[in-house]
Design a protein around this motif. Sequence first.
Motif, short mmCIF file in Angstrom:
data_model
loop_
_atom_site.label_atom_id
_atom_site.label_comp_id
_atom_site.label_asym_id
_atom_site.label_seq_id
_atom_site.Cartn_x
_atom_site.Cartn_y
_atom_site.Cartn_z
N GLU A 45 0.83 -1.20 0.00
CA GLU A 45 0.00 0.00 0.00
C GLU A 45 0.86 1.25 0.00
N ILE A 46 0.32 2.29 -0.55
CA ILE A 46 1.05 3.54 -0.56
C ILE A 46 0.98 4.17 0.83
N VAL A 47 2.10 4.73 1.24
CA VAL A 47 2.16 5.46 2.49
C VAL A 47 2.10 6.96 2.20
N ALA A 48 2.98 7.39 1.31
CA ALA A 48 3.03 8.81 0.97
C ALA A 48 3.77 9.01 -0.34
N ALA A 49 3.51 10.13 -0.98
CA ALA A 49 4.22 10.49 -2.20
C ALA A 49 4.46 11.99 -2.20
N ILE A 50 5.51 12.41 -2.89
CA ILE A 50 5.87 13.82 -2.89
C ILE A 50 6.22 14.26 -4.30
N SER A 51 5.81 15.48 -4.61
CA SER A 51 6.06 16.01 -5.95
C SER A 51 7.54 16.28 -6.17
N ARG A 52 7.88 16.61 -7.39
CA ARG A 52 9.29 16.80 -7.76
C ARG A 52 9.93 17.93 -6.97
N SER A 53 9.20 18.99 -6.78
CA SER A 53 9.76 20.13 -6.04
C SER A 53 9.56 20.01 -4.55
N GLY A 54 8.72 19.10 -4.14
CA GLY A 54 8.42 18.93 -2.72
C GLY A 54 7.29 19.80 -2.23
N ASP A 55 6.63 20.53 -3.13
CA ASP A 55 5.60 21.47 -2.67
C ASP A 55 4.22 20.84 -2.53
N SER A 56 4.08 19.61 -2.94
CA SER A 56 2.80 18.93 -2.73
C SER A 56 3.06 17.48 -2.38
N SER A 57 2.13 16.91 -1.65
CA SER A 57 2.30 15.53 -1.20
C SER A 57 0.93 14.85 -1.09
N VAL A 105 4.39 15.15 -16.49
CA VAL A 105 3.02 15.08 -15.97
C VAL A 105 3.00 15.62 -14.56
N GLY A 106 2.10 16.53 -14.27
CA GLY A 106 2.06 17.14 -12.96
C GLY A 106 1.45 16.23 -11.91
N GLY A 107 1.45 16.72 -10.69
CA GLY A 107 0.84 15.98 -9.60
C GLY A 107 1.76 14.91 -9.03
N VAL A 108 1.18 14.03 -8.24
CA VAL A 108 1.94 12.93 -7.66
C VAL A 108 1.31 11.61 -8.07
N ARG A 109 2.03 10.53 -7.89
CA ARG A 109 1.54 9.19 -8.25
C ARG A 109 1.13 8.48 -6.98
#
Length: 128
Positions: A45-57, A105-109
């Motif tokens: 299961e996914i715990v957490a993900a973070i965007s490339r710049s770190g500004d969204s999770s 592609v923007g956002g997180v996976r």
Amino acid sequence: VQLQASGGGLVQAGGSLRLSCAASDRTFSRYVMGWFRRAPGKEREIVAAISRSGDSSYYGDSAKGRFTISRDNAKNMVYLEMNSLKPEDTAVYYCAREALRFQGVGGVRTTATQYEYWGHGTLVTVSS
């Protein structure tokens, strides 16, 4: 690409741990990173993900309010700060890098199939 997770161990319920993941890829900052876990007898299961710049999770339900994902692109590192740990958090934790097809592609996976590179994992055991 090599991902090396570390920081796991044995902790009592209510305690904290900080997981780290070192990436060998020089293009680290171009990729979304995620933390997943697999508990005994359960699906990954996914715990957490973070965007490339770190500004969204993004946080999985089990992590919301207790865990914090962060990254340091200068050091090619991603972290998972885990607080208020519970016995049900016991699992092998993996860091992962998003698949190449998501470049631009923007956002997180948020699903495992969207990640292409995986570390070997680090075991977190929470005792009651």
